[in-house]
Design a protein around this motif. Structure first.
Motif: not given
Length: 305
Positions: A164-174
């Motif tokens: 199964x192909x997937x994605x991990x989408x990440x919001x980055x904050x500093x």
């Protein structure tokens, strides 16, 4: 002379947390990179401590030359294709406080070494069995067929679980807060209504508290609805002292059946340091710690502001 004379000007409107991070980046610029302060992005007649001079910046904003080269190539490709999201080359290469070079510094290590990438990802998502790459400032195209806005994942990890192909989408904050704007449009409602993943109402999720994370989640839902991936996971990556971001992320996760992962810089660096690393890899993780977390190194400087 005082340390402050080397570090330079700071913003008078910063929160205490942002002020401390800005001073640390000014310290890094002055005493690690040994470069003078660059031009203020808005007040052109001033310099500011967390900006490198355009003419001497090079790849200094990145912890390795290879990551700097990756960032420049990615930005040029991204801007040439007019993708969603923004990659402003000057800010990417000169602003030490920006979260975009931070994304490249932390996740560029994975993009350039997939074996390291898989081991690092499995520390947070143990079910992952494969890792094939990193997308920066990623949104599917054409955007009119998805959220029809400029929303994008700051980082998207291309992964798999078995076949199964997937994605991990990440919001980055500093240091920057979540966007306070409450965006609502029919494109959002259509994706929302077609999903069975949301446990909260459209009205709650589009409130100012959750709107930015929600719009990213809509990208994930749309990718699933159109069959581009078999699974899409979402996450927030932030500073360990950013209690507001972590609290919002944890609350947002309670509104999704699929859950939501909050990872802070310290947890990420610690996970990498537990791996069997080469001397260069271990040095790079230590550089991440020094660059983004080790405020004790610039403590003496902070006392002068």
């Amino acid at each position: 002379m005082h340390i402050k004379d080397f570090i330079g000007n700071i913003s008078t409107s910063d929160s205490s947390r942002t002020k401390r991070a800005r001073i640390h980046q000014g310290w890094w610029r002055a005493f690690v990179l040994k470069q003078p302060a660059g031009q203020h992005p808005i007040k052109k007649d001033m310099t500011v401590c967390n900006v490198l001079p355009v003419q001497t910046a090079g790849y200094s904003n990145f912890i390795t030359e290879s990551i700097g080269d990756l960032a420049e190539r990615t930005a040029k490709e991204h801007n040439n294709t007019k993708s969603a999201g923004m990659m402003e080359m000057n800010r990417l290469k000169t602003n030490l406080l920006s979260s975009q070079p931070l994304c490249f510094n932390f996740f560029g290590l994975l993009a350039l070494d997939r074996e390291l990438g898989l081991k690092t990802i499995k520390a947070f998502f143990p079910e992952i069995t494969g890792f094939s790459g990193v997308k920066f400032e990623y949104a599917p195209s054409p955007k009119e067929e998805y959220t029809n806005d400029n929303s994008a994942f700051d980082v998207a990890l291309e992964v798999s679980i078995g076949d199964q192909q997937g994605l991990i989408g990440i919001e980055c904050k500093y240091t920057e807060p979540f966007s306070p704007h409450e965006y609502r449009k029919s494109d959002y409602e259509n994706i929302h209504n077609a999903s069975n993943n949301f446990l909260a109402s459209y009205e709650v999720l589009t409130s100012s508290t959750f709107n930015q994370l929600y719009r990213n989640q809509l990208i994930a839902e749309a990718l699933l609805q159109k069959g581009h991936y078999q699974f899409v996971k979402t996450a927030l990556f932030c500073s360990p002292d950013d209690e507001n971001a972590k609290n919002v992320g944890n609350e947002f996760g309670k509104m999704l059946k699929s859950g939501f992962t909050v990872i802070d810089f310290f947890e990420y660096i610690t996970a990498m340091q537990k791996l069997d690393l080469t001397p260069t890899q271990r040095k790079n993780t230590m550089m991440l710690w020094a660059r983004y977390m080790a405020h004790e190194l610039s403590h003496a400087a902070s006392l002068e502001y």
